[in-house]
Write a protein that holds these residues in place. Structure first.
Motif, PDB file in Angstrom:
ATOM      1  N   GLY A 119      -0.365   8.149  29.864  1.00 26.76           N
ATOM      2  CA  GLY A 119      -1.067   6.978  30.351  1.00 26.76           C
ATOM      3  C   GLY A 119      -0.259   6.246  31.417  1.00 26.76           C
ATOM      4  O   GLY A 119       0.432   6.859  32.229  1.00 26.76           O
ATOM      5  N   TRP A 120      -0.335   4.898  31.383  1.00 28.32           N
ATOM      6  CA  TRP A 120       0.327   4.125  32.443  1.00 28.32           C
ATOM      7  C   TRP A 120       1.846   4.225  32.379  1.00 28.32           C
ATOM      8  O   TRP A 120       2.525   3.879  33.351  1.00 28.32           O
ATOM      9  CB  TRP A 120      -0.114   2.668  32.390  1.00 28.32           C
ATOM     10  CG  TRP A 120       0.384   1.905  31.190  1.00 28.32           C
ATOM     11  CD1 TRP A 120      -0.241   1.768  29.998  1.00 28.32           C
ATOM     12  CD2 TRP A 120       1.613   1.173  31.097  1.00 28.32           C
ATOM     13  NE1 TRP A 120       0.508   1.003  29.136  1.00 28.32           N
ATOM     14  CE2 TRP A 120       1.653   0.618  29.793  1.00 28.32           C
ATOM     15  CE3 TRP A 120       2.673   0.928  31.966  1.00 28.32           C
ATOM     16  CZ2 TRP A 120       2.717  -0.158  29.342  1.00 28.32           C
ATOM     17  CZ3 TRP A 120       3.739   0.161  31.520  1.00 28.32           C
ATOM     18  CH2 TRP A 120       3.753  -0.380  30.224  1.00 28.32           C
ATOM     19  N   TYR A 121       2.398   4.696  31.261  1.00 27.20           N
ATOM     20  CA  TYR A 121       3.847   4.871  31.187  1.00 27.20           C
ATOM     21  C   TYR A 121       4.347   5.889  32.224  1.00 27.20           C
ATOM     22  O   TYR A 121       5.535   5.890  32.573  1.00 27.20           O
ATOM     23  CB  TYR A 121       4.261   5.329  29.792  1.00 27.20           C
ATOM     24  CG  TYR A 121       4.216   4.227  28.750  1.00 27.20           C
ATOM     25  CD1 TYR A 121       5.221   3.260  28.708  1.00 27.20           C
ATOM     26  CD2 TYR A 121       3.187   4.163  27.826  1.00 27.20           C
ATOM     27  CE1 TYR A 121       5.189   2.247  27.753  1.00 27.20           C
ATOM     28  CE2 TYR A 121       3.153   3.161  26.870  1.00 27.20           C
ATOM     29  CZ  TYR A 121       4.149   2.205  26.839  1.00 27.20           C
ATOM     30  OH  TYR A 121       4.114   1.205  25.903  1.00 27.20           O
ATOM     31  N   ALA A 122       3.446   6.751  32.702  1.00 27.50           N
ATOM     32  CA  ALA A 122       3.842   7.716  33.732  1.00 27.50           C
ATOM     33  C   ALA A 122       4.270   7.027  35.019  1.00 27.50           C
ATOM     34  O   ALA A 122       4.959   7.639  35.854  1.00 27.50           O
ATOM     35  CB  ALA A 122       2.694   8.690  34.006  1.00 27.50           C
ATOM     36  N   LEU A 123       3.887   5.762  35.201  1.00 24.65           N
ATOM     37  CA  LEU A 123       4.323   5.033  36.397  1.00 24.65           C
ATOM     38  C   LEU A 123       5.846   4.898  36.443  1.00 24.65           C
ATOM     39  O   LEU A 123       6.425   4.733  37.518  1.00 24.65           O
ATOM     40  CB  LEU A 123       3.674   3.649  36.439  1.00 24.65           C
ATOM     41  CG  LEU A 123       2.146   3.619  36.630  1.00 24.65           C
ATOM     42  CD1 LEU A 123       1.635   2.196  36.575  1.00 24.65           C
ATOM     43  CD2 LEU A 123       1.771   4.292  37.945  1.00 24.65           C
ATOM     44  N   HIS A 124       6.489   4.955  35.274  1.00 23.08           N
ATOM     45  CA  HIS A 124       7.953   4.887  35.256  1.00 23.08           C
ATOM     46  C   HIS A 124       8.559   6.042  36.048  1.00 23.08           C
ATOM     47  O   HIS A 124       9.637   5.890  36.637  1.00 23.08           O
ATOM     48  CB  HIS A 124       8.465   4.924  33.821  1.00 23.08           C
ATOM     49  CG  HIS A 124       8.248   3.647  33.062  1.00 23.08           C
ATOM     50  ND1 HIS A 124       8.893   2.470  33.388  1.00 23.08           N
ATOM     51  CD2 HIS A 124       7.460   3.366  31.991  1.00 23.08           C
ATOM     52  CE1 HIS A 124       8.518   1.515  32.545  1.00 23.08           C
ATOM     53  NE2 HIS A 124       7.659   2.036  31.695  1.00 23.08           N
ATOM     54  N   PHE A 125       7.889   7.199  36.050  1.00 20.17           N
ATOM     55  CA  PHE A 125       8.407   8.340  36.804  1.00 20.17           C
ATOM     56  C   PHE A 125       8.462   8.008  38.288  1.00 20.17           C
ATOM     57  O   PHE A 125       9.439   8.332  38.987  1.00 20.17           O
ATOM     58  CB  PHE A 125       7.540   9.586  36.590  1.00 20.17           C
ATOM     59  CG  PHE A 125       7.285   9.930  35.146  1.00 20.17           C
ATOM     60  CD1 PHE A 125       8.047   9.392  34.117  1.00 20.17           C
ATOM     61  CD2 PHE A 125       6.265  10.800  34.815  1.00 20.17           C
ATOM     62  CE1 PHE A 125       7.812   9.721  32.797  1.00 20.17           C
ATOM     63  CE2 PHE A 125       6.015  11.139  33.498  1.00 20.17           C
ATOM     64  CZ  PHE A 125       6.784  10.591  32.483  1.00 20.17           C
ATOM     65  N   LEU A 126       7.396   7.347  38.771  1.00 25.31           N
ATOM     66  CA  LEU A 126       7.334   6.989  40.186  1.00 25.31           C
ATOM     67  C   LEU A 126       8.315   5.869  40.517  1.00 25.31           C
ATOM     68  O   LEU A 126       8.960   5.886  41.575  1.00 25.31           O
ATOM     69  CB  LEU A 126       5.912   6.557  40.554  1.00 25.31           C
ATOM     70  CG  LEU A 126       4.822   7.628  40.398  1.00 25.31           C
ATOM     71  CD1 LEU A 126       3.454   7.040  40.744  1.00 25.31           C
ATOM     72  CD2 LEU A 126       5.120   8.828  41.284  1.00 25.31           C
ATOM     73  N   VAL A 127       8.435   4.896  39.622  1.00 27.46           N
ATOM     74  CA  VAL A 127       9.350   3.782  39.870  1.00 27.46           C
ATOM     75  C   VAL A 127      10.791   4.273  39.920  1.00 27.46           C
ATOM     76  O   VAL A 127      11.559   3.926  40.839  1.00 27.46           O
ATOM     77  CB  VAL A 127       9.184   2.703  38.785  1.00 27.46           C
ATOM     78  CG1 VAL A 127      10.258   1.624  38.939  1.00 27.46           C
ATOM     79  CG2 VAL A 127       7.795   2.082  38.852  1.00 27.46           C
ATOM     80  N   GLN A 128      11.181   5.094  38.939  1.00 28.86           N
ATOM     81  CA  GLN A 128      12.551   5.604  38.920  1.00 28.86           C
ATOM     82  C   GLN A 128      12.859   6.430  40.166  1.00 28.86           C
ATOM     83  O   GLN A 128      13.903   6.267  40.799  1.00 28.86           O
ATOM     84  CB  GLN A 128      12.771   6.440  37.661  1.00 28.86           C
ATOM     85  CG  GLN A 128      14.202   6.914  37.470  1.00 28.86           C
ATOM     86  CD  GLN A 128      14.348   7.875  36.311  1.00 28.86           C
ATOM     87  OE1 GLN A 128      13.441   8.660  36.015  1.00 28.86           O
ATOM     88  NE2 GLN A 128      15.502   7.843  35.647  1.00 28.86           N
ATOM     89  N   SER A 129      11.913   7.306  40.522  1.00 28.77           N
ATOM     90  CA  SER A 129      12.121   8.140  41.708  1.00 28.77           C
ATOM     91  C   SER A 129      12.127   7.298  42.982  1.00 28.77           C
ATOM     92  O   SER A 129      12.940   7.523  43.889  1.00 28.77           O
ATOM     93  CB  SER A 129      11.036   9.217  41.788  1.00 28.77           C
ATOM     94  OG  SER A 129      11.077  10.078  40.666  1.00 28.77           O
ATOM     95  N   GLY A 130      11.208   6.311  43.074  1.00 29.45           N
ATOM     96  CA  GLY A 130      11.138   5.477  44.267  1.00 29.45           C
ATOM     97  C   GLY A 130      12.376   4.622  44.465  1.00 29.45           C
ATOM     98  O   GLY A 130      12.885   4.481  45.590  1.00 29.45           O
ATOM     99  N   LEU A 131      12.888   4.041  43.379  1.00 24.33           N
ATOM    100  CA  LEU A 131      14.092   3.226  43.473  1.00 24.33           C
ATOM    101  C   LEU A 131      15.276   4.036  44.007  1.00 24.33           C
ATOM    102  O   LEU A 131      15.997   3.595  44.901  1.00 24.33           O
ATOM    103  CB  LEU A 131      14.442   2.644  42.099  1.00 24.33           C
ATOM    104  CG  LEU A 131      13.666   1.411  41.638  1.00 24.33           C
ATOM    105  CD1 LEU A 131      14.056   1.061  40.202  1.00 24.33           C
ATOM    106  CD2 LEU A 131      13.932   0.223  42.557  1.00 24.33           C
ATOM    107  N   THR A 132      15.462   5.209  43.439  1.00 23.11           N
ATOM    108  CA  THR A 132      16.628   6.012  43.831  1.00 23.11           C
ATOM    109  C   THR A 132      16.470   6.586  45.233  1.00 23.11           C
ATOM    110  O   THR A 132      17.475   6.744  45.948  1.00 23.11           O
ATOM    111  CB  THR A 132      16.863   7.132  42.818  1.00 23.11           C
ATOM    112  OG1 THR A 132      15.630   7.847  42.585  1.00 23.11           O
ATOM    113  CG2 THR A 132      17.354   6.574  41.491  1.00 23.11           C
ATOM    114  N   TYR A 133      15.238   6.883  45.650  1.00 24.17           N
ATOM    115  CA  TYR A 133      15.055   7.351  47.031  1.00 24.17           C
ATOM    116  C   TYR A 133      15.393   6.236  48.012  1.00 24.17           C
ATOM    117  O   TYR A 133      16.016   6.477  49.061  1.00 24.17           O
ATOM    118  CB  TYR A 133      13.623   7.833  47.254  1.00 24.17           C
ATOM    119  CG  TYR A 133      13.435   8.519  48.596  1.00 24.17           C
ATOM    120  CD1 TYR A 133      13.867   9.822  48.791  1.00 24.17           C
ATOM    121  CD2 TYR A 133      12.830   7.858  49.662  1.00 24.17           C
ATOM    122  CE1 TYR A 133      13.710  10.451  50.023  1.00 24.17           C
ATOM    123  CE2 TYR A 133      12.657   8.476  50.890  1.00 24.17           C
ATOM    124  CZ  TYR A 133      13.103   9.780  51.064  1.00 24.17           C
ATOM    125  OH  TYR A 133      12.948  10.405  52.280  1.00 24.17           O
ATOM    126  N   GLY A 134      14.993   5.004  47.673  1.00 24.30           N
ATOM    127  CA  GLY A 134      15.354   3.873  48.521  1.00 24.30           C
ATOM    128  C   GLY A 134      16.861   3.706  48.615  1.00 24.30           C
ATOM    129  O   GLY A 134      17.405   3.408  49.686  1.00 24.30           O
TER     130      GLY A 134
END
Length: 512
Positions: free
Chosen positions: A77-92
């Motif tokens: 469910g919406w917990y999958a957004l953590h995958f995008l947040v973690q990846s986005g933070l580290t890419y930044g």
């Protein structure tokens, strides 16, 4: 009643709730298995219809990423957004901080974000649940993020003469694009259960280029037959699916016969002789392993079905599809040392720990590696008890191997005796060490160790103190000054040194 049991633990789709009730398994586990089976079928389609010869890397990246995010949303469910947040933070962080220090920042941020999610899940939502949860995929993504950051640092911020042979092979010479980064972290083949792979190998798979392990003479003749330039993974996939089915059947039929919790039952401890308790300990921990065999082998099969995981040819000309395999079951069950067991269990995580921590930590790398592994696994106290115990067991096992083993190499009979004794000792040591990993809490874990009078802890400390072992830097110096020897042909290819299996890969790594 079944609905009440499974609903709170599941954060994903409820579409398969009727199936969950029929087979009496938690809904999140049903969602996970169904998504992995769908990923397996999708992988065949991906290899056949989106082959790099007829499809651009852009399309393959987009499809792999979108499918991965869909499966993640279905399971979590919406917990999958953590995958995008973690990846986005580290890419930044990679883009903004530069290559000199980004590997350190990415390690801290990725591991810190993972730990935050693990702590909130454990102590706020579902302490002690064995169900699939969203932090499992985040553990694999954390490995990928940190591995990528260190490999970019090696390739763009360090002089090549300062790199080890393995680091030269994996070094990355250009910054990944945002699409490549998310595809690597969130592709449908590995988003739910991994395994971790190197970025260079993944990009070579997507683009159809040669990986670091490929033989340039892939079309050479063997046994009078011309090898295919692109071997089929079908045989390997069928074999791994058979292993999955057998592991699942063993787990479902035998696991409840030998519950781990019985090891701390007061009546069992009081009425059972020590040798019988040792046998039961071995059987109870043995029957917990097939669930890992099932999950990791199925994940490996999915990658192979997509065409990813080819690792060259054996001496007899047969293909190897073990580039990203996470375990070698036979070597695990027949391991005659603590190190051999760990080297063949959760292989890709062991590689990650070695590359990110053990090879780079200047002080006590063994202890640092175990501590990092405990932090990565999660917030349960049992994990820390297991890995702290693992430190002293590893030091003792290393001391015994260096000081005792040479006396048993004089004859095959003595070697067989040594192997038999060390197999039994290794299996009991492993079981003793990982009981807290299963029990999770401090109280039950200490109760188990107390029932054994902390005997293995005491023996390992005494052995580590009594039997001297050269410090690591002196052992490495001896290796560098010793005459160069050919690798032992009895070792499996994956167990040989990197120089033996990837000797001509430096140029390939530079152009990946």
């Amino acid at each position: 009643m079944a609905t009440e049991r499974v609903s709170p633990a599941c954060t994903g789709s409820s579409l398969l709730q009727p199936i969950s009730q029929i087979i009496n398994l938690p809904l999140d586990q049903v969602n996970f298995v169904v998504c992995q089976l769908c990923a397996l079928l999708t992988a065949f389609w991906f290899r056949l219809y989106l082959h790099p010869n007829r499809t651009s890397p852009f399309v393959r990246h987009v499809v792999a990423t979108l499918l991965g995010l869909y499966f993640a949303l279905f399971c979590f469910g919406w917990y999958a957004l953590h995958f995008l947040v973690q990846s986005g933070l580290t890419y930044g962080i990679m883009i903004l901080t530069g290559v000199e220090h980004m590997h350190k920042y990415c390690l801290v941020v990725a591991l810190g974000y993972l730990s935050f999610c693990q702590i909130t899940r454990v102590y706020v939502f579902d302490y002690g649940m064995y169900s699939a949860d969203f932090t499992g995929p985040m553990m694999v993504i954390t490995q990928k993020i940190t591995s990528l950051a260190f490999e970019i640092h090696d390739g763009m911020a360090r002089e090549e003469e300062h790199l080890t042979p393995g680091q030269k092979i994996l070094a990355i010479r250009r910054m990944p694009s945002l699409l490549e980064y998310f595809s690597y972290n969130c592709n449908f083949m590995g988003i739910l259960a991994g395994p971790t792979c190197s970025y260079n190998d993944y990009i070579a798979f997507i683009e159809g280029g040669p990986c670091r392990h490929r033989e340039l003479e892939a079309n050479r003749k063997t046994n009078g037959k011309l090898k295919q330039s692109e071997p089929s993974p079908n045989t390997a996939v069928v074999g791994k699916l058979a292993t999955c089915f057998f592991s699942l059947m063993v787990f479902l039929s035998v696991c409840k016969v030998f519950p781990v919790e019985r090891n701390i039952d007061n009546d069992f401890i009081a009425s059972t002789p020590f040798y019988a308790r040792a046998v039961y300990l071995y059987l109870s921990m043995l029957t917990t392993r097939p669930k890992y065999y099932f999950v990791w082998t199925l994940a490996d099969a999915i990658n192979n079905a997509a065409g990813f995981g080819f690792n060259g040819y054996n001496m007899d000309g047969s293909t190897r599809w073990d580039l990203i395999s996470n375990l070698r079951i036979t070597d695990i069950e027949l391991a005659t040392s603590f190190k051999v067991f760990l080297d063949n269990w959760n292989i890709q995580t062991a590689h990650w720990l070695k590359r990110v921590c053990y090879e780079r930590c200047p002080y006590n790398p063994t202890a640092a590696t175990f501590i990092l592994s405990a932090m990565w696994h999660g917030a349960y106290p049992g994990y820390y008890l297991t890995f702290l115990t693992g430190i002293v067991v590893t030091l003792a096992a290393r001391a015994v191997r260096h000081n005792v083993r040479p006396y048993f190499l004089g004859s095959p009979a003595h070697k067989l005796l040594y192997d038999t004794i060390t197999w039994a000792a290794t299996q009991i040591a492993i079981c003793y060490t990982v009981v807290p990993f299963v029990l999770l809490s401090v109280g039950p874990s200490i109760k188990f160790y107390r029932s054994w009078c902390f005997s293995l802890h005491i023996c390992c400390v005494l052995l580590a103190v009594a039997l001297p072992v050269k410090p690591r830097h002196l052992r490495l110096k001896d290796q560098h000054t010793a005459p160069l020897q050919a690798p032992d042909p009895a070792l499996a290819p994956a167990q040989r040194p990197l120089e033996a299996t990837d000797g001509n890969c430096n140029q390939k790594a530079k152009t990946s």
